[in-house]
Design an enzyme around this catalytic site. Sequence first.
Site, PDB file in Angstrom:
ATOM      1  N   ALA A 148       0.815  -0.972  -0.008  1.00 16.93           N
ATOM      2  CA  ALA A 148      -0.061  -0.027   0.051  1.00 16.93           C
ATOM      3  C   ALA A 148       0.960   1.253   0.012  1.00 16.93           C
ATOM      4  O   ALA A 148       2.302   1.232  -0.017  1.00 16.93           O
ATOM      5  CB  ALA A 148      -0.974   0.040   1.376  1.00 16.93           C
ATOM      6  N   ASN A 149       0.042   2.421  -0.096  1.00 25.26           N
ATOM      7  CA  ASN A 149       1.051   3.826   0.161  1.00 25.26           C
ATOM      8  C   ASN A 149       0.319   4.658   1.109  1.00 25.26           C
ATOM      9  O   ASN A 149      -0.873   4.217   1.702  1.00 25.26           O
ATOM     10  CB  ASN A 149       1.484   4.278  -1.244  1.00 25.26           C
ATOM     11  N   ARG A 150       0.889   5.748   1.360  1.00 20.48           N
ATOM     12  CA  ARG A 150       0.273   6.714   2.234  1.00 20.48           C
ATOM     13  C   ARG A 150      -0.754   7.694   1.870  1.00 20.48           C
ATOM     14  O   ARG A 150      -1.212   8.402   2.798  1.00 20.48           O
ATOM     15  CB  ARG A 150       1.589   7.698   2.796  1.00 20.48           C
ATOM     16  N   SER A 151      -1.309   7.515   0.760  1.00 21.23           N
ATOM     17  CA  SER A 151      -2.358   8.407   0.369  1.00 21.23           C
ATOM     18  C   SER A 151      -3.647   8.055   0.959  1.00 21.23           C
ATOM     19  O   SER A 151      -4.025   7.073   1.472  1.00 21.23           O
ATOM     20  CB  SER A 151      -2.503   8.080  -1.059  1.00 21.23           C
TER      21      SER A 151
END
Length: 403
Positions: free
Chosen positions: A208-211
């Site tokens: 995943a990522n931090r968005s």
Amino acid sequence: MESVQGKNIVLGISGGIAAYKSIEVLRRLVDAGAHVAPIMTADAHRFVGPVTISALASEPLHTSLWDDTSPIPHTRLGQNADVIVVAPATARVIAAFAMGLSDDLLVATLIATRAPVVLCPAMHTEMWEHPSVVDNIALLRSRGVIIVEPQSGRLAGGDIGTGRLADPETILQAIDQVLSNNKDLAGQHVVITAGGTREPIDAVRVIANRSSGKQGYAIAEDAHSRGAHVTLISTVDIPVSSGISVVNVETAQQMQDAIAHVANSADVVIMAAAVADFRPVLSVEGKIKKDQGIPAITLEPTPDILAHLGSTKPAHQVLVGFAAETANLVDNARGKLERKNLDLIVANDVSAPGVGFTHDTNAVTILSASGEMKSVALANKRTIATAVLDSVVKVQSARRLPS
Ligand code: CTP
């Protein structure tokens, strides 16, 4: 803030620590030439003094259904209002308004009006996330009430979380939007992606990522208020105004498939999502157990959705990409603009304080294919959204000019 000049604004102040911030909203509205009639609930008096509110307001302060010289203050205030704003709106006021319980002047006025209503909730995170508040907010939204979402940050008592009253700038902007009635995207179909994609490793783990999706949602709300028909393709679950169509997806592939259904007919496509660049070649069906040893995860590239959109773009469409960078902001963003055949790119330096992922604020540079560059200093994400859509409208206007 020209839109508020000469307008009748009822400012409801209910009992929360954030009531002190409504003083700034009141002062700025009066400075901008609005006729502001404040209504304080009984509990609001515990947080700010009526003398302060009276001294700053341009119209008399009202506090009760019964103490007024007018026998029916709520209908008079409600009928004359161009907009009613409640900041802060407590869980009680929200519930009473949703249920039609007109047991004080503020809620009676909210029910006795046909004017647009802007509610700015503020409360502790536990209260904001309680199913009763969530349901009441959803109900009010479905009736067309404009909700200015609380922000995350420091709350009363030193707790940190979501529930802090939106900053005065954001509240004023929501009022401006309601009163200016800018419908420059009327009749247009705007497709926006939001959030970070999640690529499965196994049944429980993802890349995943931090968005947070907040910027994409702010653009969707702004486009909706400007009259667009909005499709929001999202990996996160944030409440939106009724009228915005939300398609929930998780992976880059699902996002691409969802976009494929709508991209051709869209007048504007804005890729605000943070799409994973790589995904595991194989997603394991069950859960990988520790006793199986450290897994070797082989990655492959995901489809570049934006590049594909750029190569198949209909002539009338305005295609907007985002570039999250940590160095060489403008050069990297311009490279992406050209490589992906975009009309606009919104570049942000995510290593700068208060910018990009998870924050309520952002600072961007918007570059256009025609060589223009516009910088928007650190501001709330709705302000950034407005600037992005202003640039979209500018591209459309330039296309209409004879060459
Ligand atoms: N994007 C996309 N599909 C991908 C990766 C990115 O559609 N597989 C879009 C993003 O939504 C964004 C733009 O491309 O609008 C730029 O994304 P970014 O991650 O900044 O750039 P990349 O092209 O992935 O390049 P890099 O990660 O090397 O900076």
